[in-house]
Design an enzyme around this catalytic site. Structure first.
Site: not given
Ligand SMILES: *Cc1c(COP(=O)(O)O)cnc(C)c1O
Length: 381
Positions: A35, A319, A272, A133
């Site tokens: 998956k 990013m 940043y 679940r």
């Protein structure tokens, strides 16, 4: 090709499958979880390797993931672990994908989705023994099994449950997992007592598979261990101590390169928010990898490997880029040298994804599945 890519060591994946096989009792089927694009490694490549190894089943989360495998020619059984919606359900029949199902309404929906197709769809009755679940309450298993068997479109292919705490070694985790197994056993017995063959009984993902041999039943569903990582507290050291050692090798290496080397004076800041300022003269290497590649912002306390040495990340991860401190006039690092973020030994990495996961308060699963599409996967055989 971009300097940033992921190397996928197929031989390590096959090695891990052999290790898993060594832990499996004879006659038990193997269902490898592929998956989430094979835990970020590439579903088709991983599924093909697992099929060639002899896995009888593969596990996907979504119908689309199952279709991708069938279109690539995968012939094993495929189970679909998550619930699908009514638009997706007809494709289960078309592509022979075996859904988990655990409530009446959902079974009705599956049944109505059969259309003109004459082959019966194998359904795995999911029993919620404490994961909270999907799945039915254990006491409703027999009723639902009857409902599946009575349907013209469906047949009972198996029964499953999923543990919430099989990867913990503390007493609470242990006793909860045991309680879940007991509930599952009772649910299976109630189906048998109703005169119904429960089909393939399966409950063990990686952790239970390696730690609780007697819970393997008819099939096991390993995921993370196939990709080379230990499930939480079921670590290499724990298994060695238990005298059941397991040698897993990471399959993925996350690689980038040095795109620039820039001299910094004392007191100059990087990235940043100016969260890091150099204490003296140093050289900063720029790497063309960032959080949009899945190199998460919260990894900024880690180190990366360049030519066999570790160097710390400085400032915030951006990013598309990030910066590392290589020290003044470092003769060992040149522009375009290979940088390994994490990976197996043979990739040259000195860290694995587990180290990144731990520093960021997460698990290797999340680190691996976070690597985005922008990062090309390069298969190494
Ligand atoms: C993901 C998953 C697995 C595999 O889990 P691992 O911990 O990676 O081995 C098995 N069964 C189910 C139902 C799952 O969702």
């Amino acid at each position: 090709m971009r300097a940033t890519f992921a190397e996928i060591y197929i031989n390590n994946f096959v090695h891990n499958l052999s290790e898993i096989k060594r832990f499996m009792k004879s006659g038990v089927k193997m269902c490898v979880a592929v998956k989430a694009d094979g835990y970020g490694h590439g579903a088709v490549e991983m599924a093909t390797a697992a099929q060639n190894f002899g896995a009888e089943y593969l596990a996907v989360a979504t119908v689309e993931e199952g279709i991708e495998l069938r279109k690539a020619g995968i012939k094993t059984g495929i189970v679909v672990l998550s619930l699908c919606n009514p638009c997706e359900a007809p494709y289960l029949f078309e592509y022979n994908l075996e859904p988990f199902a655990g409530d009446e309404d959902y079974i009705d929906m599956l049944q109505k989705s059969g259309g003109q197709i004459s082959n019966k769809l194998k359904v795995h009755l999911a029993v919620d023994t404490g994961m909270g679940r999907i799945g039915c309450r254990p006491e409703n298993a027999a009723t639902l099994a009857k409902k599946i068997c009575a349907s013209a479109a469906l047949t009972l292919g198996g029964m499953s449950t999923h543990f919430a705490s099989a990867d913990g070694t503390d007493a609470k985790s242990r006793s909860y997992a045991r309680l879940q197994f007991e509930r599952f056993t009772k649910a299976v017995e109630s189906v048998k007592s109703a005169g119904i063959d429960p089909g393939i009984r399966h409950c063990s993902a990686s952790a239970a598979l390696i730690d609780m041999k007697e819970w393997q039943l008819d099939m096991v569903r390993p995921g993370i261990i196939a990709y080379g990582y230990y499930p939480d507290q079921i670590t290499r050291a724990y298994l060695e101590q238990k005298e059941t050692p397991m040698d897993l090798k990471p399959v993925m290496a996350l690689v980038t390169g040095v795109s620039a080397i820039r001299p910094f004076e004392q007191g100059e800041s990087v990235s940043y928010g100016m969260t890091w300022t150099s204490e003296g003269e140093t050289d900063i290497a720029v790497l063309p990898i960032g959080y949009a590649d899945g190199f998460l912002r919260r990894f900024n306390r880690n180190e990366v490997t360049i030519n066999g040495k570790l160097y710390p990340i400085r400032g915030r991860i951006c990013m598309d880029q990030c910066m590392v401190d290589i020290g003044k006039n470092n003769p060992d690092v040149k522009r375009w040298d290979k940088v390994v973020i994490f990976g197996p030994e043979e990739s040259g990495a000195l860290c694995d994804a587990e180290a990144f996961a731990q520093s960021a308060g997460t698990i290797s699963y999340e680190v691996l599945t976070s690597i985005t599409k922008r990062v090309a996967r390069k298969y190494i055989r």
